[in-house]
Scaffold this motif. Sequence first.
Motif, PDB file in Angstrom:
ATOM      1  N   ALA A   1       0.823  -1.211   0.000  1.00  0.00           N
ATOM      2  CA  ALA A   1       0.000   0.000   0.000  1.00  0.00           C
ATOM      3  C   ALA A   1       0.856   1.258   0.000  1.00  0.00           C
ATOM      4  N   PHE A   2       0.574   2.135  -0.950  1.00  0.00           N
ATOM      5  CA  PHE A   2       1.196   3.457  -1.006  1.00  0.00           C
ATOM      6  C   PHE A   2       0.378   4.299  -1.972  1.00  0.00           C
ATOM      7  N   VAL A   3      -0.277   5.328  -1.452  1.00  0.00           N
ATOM      8  CA  VAL A   3      -1.124   6.181  -2.282  1.00  0.00           C
ATOM      9  C   VAL A   3      -0.300   7.354  -2.777  1.00  0.00           C
ATOM     10  N   GLY A   4      -0.214   7.485  -4.089  1.00  0.00           N
ATOM     11  CA  GLY A   4       0.520   8.594  -4.683  1.00  0.00           C
ATOM     12  C   GLY A   4       0.773   8.338  -6.151  1.00  0.00           C
ATOM     13  N   ASP A   5       1.203   9.377  -6.834  1.00  0.00           N
ATOM     14  CA  ASP A   5       1.568   9.272  -8.240  1.00  0.00           C
ATOM     15  C   ASP A   5       3.074   9.059  -8.298  1.00  0.00           C
ATOM     16  N   VAL A   6       3.487   7.812  -8.442  1.00  0.00           N
ATOM     17  CA  VAL A   6       4.901   7.460  -8.444  1.00  0.00           C
ATOM     18  C   VAL A   6       5.475   7.747  -9.821  1.00  0.00           C
TER      19      VAL A   6
END
Length: 195
Positions: A62-67
């Motif tokens: 889980a990791f919310v963001g625009d990578v």
Amino acid sequence: VRGVRAIFRFAEGGAQQTWVVLPDNSAVLRTMAFDPSGNMFVGGPNENIYRVAPDESVATFAFVGDVKALLVYGGFLYAAATSNGQSQVVRFPVDAGGNLGAVETYFDVSAFNGSEALSLAVAASGDLFVGTDGDDPVVVVRADRSAEVLYTGVLLPEALSLAWGADPFLYMVQGRTDETEPDLVRINTRQQAGG
């Protein structure tokens, strides 16, 4: 990776093959990086970072963001990511099994110069080169997390991609601006590649 949930590969001299399709129908993959064990980490504007093992099994972290960019170095997975209008370089410890530990903010790009991080490269010294959309597009983050612009007033934005060539040269894909067409720029960093 090319903006869909699949990962593609090319055999030498051969045609494109679909290698892995992620089970997450909403996944958008834009960047990837390998760890020393051959695990591929992939990301994009998602709620997860994905690990694809050499046996093609997929794990989700889980990791919310625009990578925008990923890099594995020194036992960590670094990610240039934008979330809630803030651009940061974050990192996760990577264990021997390719599992990610707790995320920490490594460097706040937005706080440094108001730009967005787009690409990453690392030198053998541990200096992290962060390509941005700022007026001076390459920022060097030292191991102590202090930072400075690389060659103020010399490089044009945007640093869409960074890749090492033969030492000491770092190559930058410069994005198009109102004044310039896209270009490939060779930068003498006076350092050696770190990975």
